[in-house]
Design a protein around this motif. Structure first.
Motif: not given
Length: 200
Positions: A30-43
């Motif tokens: 689940e954490l991996t999914g949140e990290i991906v979401g965080c990267v998308i938000a940063f982009l």
């Protein structure tokens, strides 16, 4: 001797052993999914910030500006601030997910599923990535709701049950300590907890 003729072996428990390491690994996924979401938000922040910077640079002429710098800068910076809120919200979600994945801020509760209701609605957080991506005009998600005897309502916002899970089944629920939310459910038809029946 006669007793031995009618002696049957105890049935073998073929359920998988549910260990706390398995629960932890599930939360890490689940954490991996949140990290991906965080990267998308940063982009998103980088993209919008770069576009705003380019607009200010090309439209702002210090000698003879076509439009007031105030009129250019304030609205565009407002857009940047709004998009940045999505990034900070996603960062907070990622930090929370890391706490659950790497720590022990949850407990396991044995509970019974009372009913399943399709077509209910959950409120979507204002600064969620779904809103940022414009995936719908409404701030509601259509979900399937699960009602448990002791722990109340959960939904597909956080939890997905399998097609083989039915009302009346008992589950090991992973409960978040902070707010009592149901994070994961393991059907006792398929799993036995590592501390059950002497399992270690």
């Amino acid at each position: 001797m006669a007793k031995d003729l009618y002696k049957y072996d105890d049935p073998v428990d073929e359920r998988k052993t549910l260990t706390f390491e398995m629960i932890k690994n599930s939360e890490k996924a689940e954490l991996t999914g949140e990290i991906v979401g965080c990267v998308i938000a940063f982009l998103w922040v980088a993209l919008v910030g770069g576009a705003v910077g380019a607009c200010i640079w090309f439209l702002h002429d210090p000698v003879n500006p076509p439009i007031s710098p105030f009129v250019i800068t304030v609205p565009l910076m407002g857009v940047v601030a709004y998009v940045a809120c999505f990034f900070f919200y996603q960062m907070i979600q990622t930090v929370k997910a890391a706490k659950y994945a790497l720590g022990h801020e949850y407990h396991v509760s044995l509970d019974t599923l009372n009913k399943i209701c399709e077509g209910e609605h959950d409120r979507r957080p204002h600064f969620s990535l779904e809103n940022l991506a414009g995936r719908g005009r409404h701030r509601d998600n259509t979900v399937t709701a699960y009602y448990f005897e002791k722990n109340g309502r959960a939904s597909t916002t956080n939890l997905y049950l399998r097609a083989s899970d039915f009302p009346g089944d008992t589950f090991y629920l992973v409960i978040r300590n902070r707010d009592g939310a149901v994070m994961t459910a393991y059907n006792t038809k398929k799993y036995r907890l590592e501390t059950e029946n002497g399992t270690t």
